[in-house]
Design a protein around this motif. Structure first.
Motif, PDB file in Angstrom:
ATOM      1  N   ALA A   1     -10.668  12.562   4.197  1.00 39.21           N
ATOM      2  CA  ALA A   1     -10.372  11.956   2.905  1.00 39.21           C
ATOM      3  C   ALA A   1      -9.053  11.200   2.982  1.00 39.21           C
ATOM      4  O   ALA A   1      -8.125  11.607   3.685  1.00 39.21           O
ATOM      5  CB  ALA A   1     -10.309  13.021   1.806  1.00 39.21           C
ATOM      6  N   VAL A   2      -8.985  10.109   2.252  1.00 42.34           N
ATOM      7  CA  VAL A   2      -7.761   9.331   2.085  1.00 42.34           C
ATOM      8  C   VAL A   2      -7.435   9.315   0.601  1.00 42.34           C
ATOM      9  O   VAL A   2      -8.294   9.023  -0.234  1.00 42.34           O
ATOM     10  CB  VAL A   2      -7.925   7.895   2.610  1.00 42.34           C
ATOM     11  CG1 VAL A   2      -6.649   7.085   2.349  1.00 42.34           C
ATOM     12  CG2 VAL A   2      -8.250   7.896   4.098  1.00 42.34           C
ATOM     13  N   THR A   3      -6.186   9.668   0.276  1.00 47.97           N
ATOM     14  CA  THR A   3      -5.748   9.741  -1.112  1.00 47.97           C
ATOM     15  C   THR A   3      -4.615   8.753  -1.351  1.00 47.97           C
ATOM     16  O   THR A   3      -3.645   8.723  -0.582  1.00 47.97           O
ATOM     17  CB  THR A   3      -5.274  11.157  -1.464  1.00 47.97           C
ATOM     18  OG1 THR A   3      -6.323  12.086  -1.210  1.00 47.97           O
ATOM     19  CG2 THR A   3      -4.872  11.251  -2.925  1.00 47.97           C
ATOM     20  N   ALA A   4      -4.734   7.958  -2.403  1.00 49.48           N
ATOM     21  CA  ALA A   4      -3.708   6.966  -2.746  1.00 49.48           C
ATOM     22  C   ALA A   4      -3.207   7.235  -4.156  1.00 49.48           C
ATOM     23  O   ALA A   4      -3.996   7.242  -5.112  1.00 49.48           O
ATOM     24  CB  ALA A   4      -4.262   5.554  -2.641  1.00 49.48           C
ATOM     25  N   LYS A   5      -1.892   7.476  -4.276  1.00 50.10           N
ATOM     26  CA  LYS A   5      -1.283   7.671  -5.586  1.00 50.10           C
ATOM     27  C   LYS A   5      -0.815   6.309  -6.093  1.00 50.10           C
ATOM     28  O   LYS A   5       0.263   5.825  -5.756  1.00 50.10           O
ATOM     29  CB  LYS A   5      -0.121   8.649  -5.476  1.00 50.10           C
ATOM     30  CG  LYS A   5      -0.549  10.025  -4.974  1.00 50.10           C
ATOM     31  CD  LYS A   5       0.633  10.955  -4.742  1.00 50.10           C
ATOM     32  CE  LYS A   5       0.160  12.295  -4.165  1.00 50.10           C
ATOM     33  NZ  LYS A   5       1.289  13.199  -3.852  1.00 50.10           N
ATOM     34  N   LEU A   6      -1.671   5.672  -6.897  1.00 47.09           N
ATOM     35  CA  LEU A   6      -1.412   4.313  -7.349  1.00 47.09           C
ATOM     36  C   LEU A   6      -0.266   4.243  -8.345  1.00 47.09           C
ATOM     37  O   LEU A   6       0.432   3.227  -8.432  1.00 47.09           O
ATOM     38  CB  LEU A   6      -2.682   3.720  -7.958  1.00 47.09           C
ATOM     39  CG  LEU A   6      -3.921   3.725  -7.042  1.00 47.09           C
ATOM     40  CD1 LEU A   6      -5.101   3.092  -7.765  1.00 47.09           C
ATOM     41  CD2 LEU A   6      -3.629   3.008  -5.732  1.00 47.09           C
TER      42      LEU A   6
END
Length: 474
Positions: A216-221
């Motif tokens: 999984a790749v998580t991006a905190k926009l």
């Protein structure tokens, strides 16, 4: 299954070198290195130990259980190794057992810093099924799956008709970017379950193995918006009558959005493809999956509504749930209620309740779970589990404890051929501290089993145990 199958099997096979098992840690909370040792001697006399229609006679079981726990906690690392074994003498109508039984191990190791974490865990157990408590097995497996973010394959069978059940599970997970705008995680797991020396042939019990890898790749926009992309591949093999091999690939994108300080939206949409090979041929099923959950924080808890859709080898299962978490003056309540629609179009109620209440000298706990799952022979199962416990502290050295466990499995749709089974256990026990180190517990237990087209079975037993647990720091 191709090259990808061989790769995932080879990677997951590395995890099987880990010793693995199932016991709760007693010590280690204060940090540092600690060793915990426990000794329990228990004598049980049961008028129908095998829980069969028409008792074959009285059984006497004398178990001497040894447990150990080794733990180490530092600022960045946590290590747990727990194990147990039983020196058993049992006089059961038709046979006598003596020797070492039920080896049971669990390992968990975690190392982390401010931005990354590595977790390794696993368990191993080989046990005579006649001595299994299906309710304890369910709790152990659910705890292991929850800790390691594994998919629950469904509730364990309620029948324990003899033979040996061996389970081996292992998982490794690496996470980085925990406190960064961009994060990544990858996990590998293997789960094996083997049956041998079955006293009664059962087409529902056969060896299985599941390998799984997910990333999984998580991006905190922004402070209120998080986006993640997840991909997973699982390989399932079964030594059933049709030699099933199944490959499942899934992709999904998720969004978590704080609408306001008390309202949060979690949404996910994805695609799943399931390829199944058997001696009877091959089949493919594919389609979308997704979930939507809206939760709101309230002064004494929270409330939520959720809708999720999952696809497996049988088709799409859809569930709707409404829930409430509530903090009480002397306890807590967490409850949800909803509907689940099976791939064949049948609708069943689902529910989950967890309640705890503590007073000055007593406490009560209630746990209820009712949901639909798919078993190893592709049947949609409606499983209901209820546990109630009550404890009363008589004085500083003695207490009374009462417990009830109830389980029921049945078909969730018209095409499932699973029989309806129920198990119930009632127990009452008195405990007393004989010295600072030794405790004595005595009590009675009543059990009942029912199944379609089979006569009911009940048993009554009395037990007496002595136990001692102690810890030391080398």
């Amino acid at each position: 299954m191709g090259t990808s199958r061989n790769k995932i099997a080879a990677i997951a096979a590395l995890t099987t070198i880990l010793p693995i098992a199932a016991l709760s840690q007693q010590g280690g909370a204060a940090g540092g290195f600690e060793v915990d040792i426990g000794v329990n001697s228990r004598l049980t006399v049961d008028d129908n130990f095998q829980l069969r229609p028409g008792s074959a006679g009285t059984s006497t079981v004398f178990d001497n259980t040894l447990t150990f726990g080794i733990s180490s906690d530092t600022g960045t690392q946590q290590f747990r190794l727990n194990g147990s074994g039983i020196f058993r003498y049992a006089d059961i109508p038709g046979r006598t057992i003596s020797g070492f039984e039920d080896p049971n191990l669990r390992l968990r190791y975690r190392i982390e810093n401010s931005n990354s974490r590595l977790t390794v865990s696993g368990n191993y157990r080989s046990v005579d099924r006649e001595f299994l408590d299906p309710f304890e097995v369910a709790q152990e497996e659910e705890a292991f799956n929850a800790i390691n973010s594994l998919i629950n394959p469904g509730a364990p069978e309620l029948d324990t008709d003899g033979g040996t059940r061996t389970t081996r599970n292992a998982a490794i997970r690496y996470e980085t970017g925990l406190n960064a705008p961009l994060g990544f995680s990858i996990g590998l797991s293997r789960a094996e379950q083997d049956y041998s020396n079955l006293v009664i042939a059962n087409p529902r019990l056969f060896d299985t193995r599941t390998d799984r890898i997910n990333a999984a790749v998580t991006a905190k926009l922004s402070p209120v918006t998080t986006l993640d992309f997840d991909v997973a591949l699982s390989e399932y093999e079964a030594d059933d009558t049709v030699q099933t091999e199944r490959r499942t690939v899934s992709y999904s994108v998720g969004l978590s959005q704080d609408i306001n300080p008390v309202l949060v939206l979690d949404a996910r949409i994805g695609w799943t493809e399931v390829d199944t090979d058997t001696t009877g041929g091959s089949s493919t099923r594919s389609g979308t999956n997704g979930s939507l959950k809206l939760s709101k924080t309230l002064p004494r808890g929270s409330i939520f509504a959720s809708l999720d859709s999952k696809l497996n080898q049988n088709g799409t299962r859809t569930s709707l749930r409404f829930g409430r978490d509530l903090q009480l003056p002397n306890g807590s309540l967490s409850a949800s209620l909803g509907l689940t629609r099976t791939p064949q179009g049948n609708t069943n109620y689902n529910a989950a309740v967890s309640y705890g209440h503590t007073l000055k000298s007593s406490n009560i706990t209630v746990a209820l779970n009712r949901d639909v799952s798919t078993n190893n022979i592709n049947e949609e199962i409606l499983d209901t589990r209820l546990t109630v416990g009550y404890g009363y502290q008589i004085d500083a050295i003695s207490s009374l404890n009462f417990s009830m466990n109830y389980g029921r499995t049945e078909s969730a749709d018209a095409l499932s051929g699973t029989p309806t089974r129920t198990r119930a256990t009632l127990s009452a026990a008195y405990s007393r501290a004989l010295t600072q180190d030794w405790n004595m517990t005595g009590g009675v237990t009543w059990r009942r089993k029912t199944e379609d087209n089979v006569a009911d079975a009940t048993s009554n037993s009395v037990f007496l145990s002595l136990d001692r647990n102690f810890s030391f720091r080398p």
